[in-house]
Write a protein that holds these residues in place. Structure first.
Motif: not given
Length: 374
Positions: A164, A166-167, A171-172, A174-175, A219, A221, A224-225
């Protein structure tokens, strides 16, 4: 097959994050898998707090080791070695495990093996499906890692093909769970909600899947955004957020990319086995889609049961037993925790005996053989 008593009996200690795991393995047979988790102590912070984790490991260590020995029906004197996660992970948490492993190994006069957390996640599958084929392609997905690794020898040769940028996938999860107010940890709860949602409801982006993108890197991130913005837009418009559909569509975006890249790597490298490990490997949709795509590509899929996918001591013991079985050199007493230990180092071997201080180590070992641990 050799008498099972001839196979190495190893205790493994895992403290890279918030789980104090102690496992005992004889060869490729699991005898005990004791875990003390501090996840509840972190839940109110919405993530793992290193200091809280380290203190919890300290409190749980001795009782967890004693529980494992009792469960396995062996005494500490019976052990052929002690294995411990030397990295990667949270520095303070790793230190507790490494210090405990040294203390036990020293007192018992047993060899100490500092092993790699990621290589352990691959090796644990031997406890479920028998000896790992060589080479094995491994997709490791957890809260801290998303990696594609090629292993020709789990004790000495693990090569990273992609990771990865980034995240990590976990982690993704969790977020997004946090944005949806579903609590922590996010993986299991999103998996649960996604079962009742439509994975095609929302077209979320698939990161790094363009023709010019790195073939095996991940990737999450941007994904997630994108999910967070979609949810915010709904809320801003005063509309209800379809939690189940969001969970299903987000999860599909993650597992689609993970499985697609893993299968592609197997084909490119001519490997007919794929092993999936790490906490996110407990995800039911990831397991199902991987099975479907591997079958279509003629690849044998190996995924350990969910309890062995998340962090545990059994995986460390499994790799330790493999080190003993293959006569790999033990670690020195000055073994230290390395929070960024590269996966290319499945274990931290001792120094060669040309070092000036190596005689001290030998002397120390002789003293400890009198068995300070009675």
């Amino acid at each position: 097959m050799a008498d099972s008593r001839d196979q190495p009996l190893v205790l493994g200690i895992e403290t890279s994050c918030d789980e104090t795991g102690v496992g005992i393995v004889r060869g490729t047979t699991l005898l005990a898998d004791a875990i003390a988790s501090s996840v509840d102590e972190h839940a109110r912070f919405g993530g793992v707090v290193p200091e809280v984790a380290s203190r919890a490991h300290l409190e749980a260590m001795v009782p967890t080791i004693e529980r494992a020995l009792k469960e396995a029906g062996v005494t500490a004197k019976d052990l052929d070695g002690i294995a411990v996660t030397a990295g990667p992970g949270l520095a303070g948490a790793l230190l507790v495990g490494v210090s405990a492993a040294k203390a036990y190994a020293y007192a018992l006069g047993k060899p100490l093996y500092g092993v790699n957390h990621l290589a352990s996640h691959i090796c644990v599958d031997q406890l479920e499906h028998g000896t790992l084929p060589e080479p094995t392609m491994a997709l490791l997905v957890s809260g801290g890692h998303s990696s594609l690794l090629l292993s020709t020898d789990i004790t000495s040769d693990v090569r990273p093909l992609g990771a990865t940028i980034d995240d990590a996938a976990g982690e993704a999860f969790d977020k997004i769970a946090r944005v949806l107010d579903l609590g922590f940890p996010g993986g299991p709860v999103i998996d649960r909600y996604a079962k009742e949602g439509d994975p095609k409801a929302i077209a979320f982006p698939r990161g790094l899947t363009g023709p010019r993108d790195a073939a095996y890197d991940f990737s999450f991130s941007g994904l997630k955004t994108s999910v967070a913005r979609w949810i915010e837009a709904k809320r801003a418009a005063g509309e209800d957020v379809p939690v189940r559909d969001v969970a299903a569509s987000f999860q599909e975006a993650v597992v689609d990319v993970l499985t697609r890249k893993a299968v592609r790597a197997c084909k490119d490298e001519g490997v007919d086995h794929l092993m999936i490990g790490g906490g996110v490997a407990a995800n039911t949709r990831l397991r199902a889609l991987a099975q479907e795509r591997c079958e279509a590509a003629g690849i044998r899929l190996r995924v350990p049961r969910p309890k062995l996918c998340t962090d545990n001591g059994a995986m460390v013991a499994a790799l330790g037993a493999e080190m003993v079985a293959r006569n790999r050199s033990a670690s020195d007493w000055d073994l230290s925790a390395d929070s960024s230990l590269p996966v290319t180092e499945p274990h931290v071997p001792g120094h060669s005996h040309s070092h000036a201080h190596s005689h001290d180590h030998d002397h120390v070992h002789e003293v400890s053989k009198e068995n300070l641990y009675s």
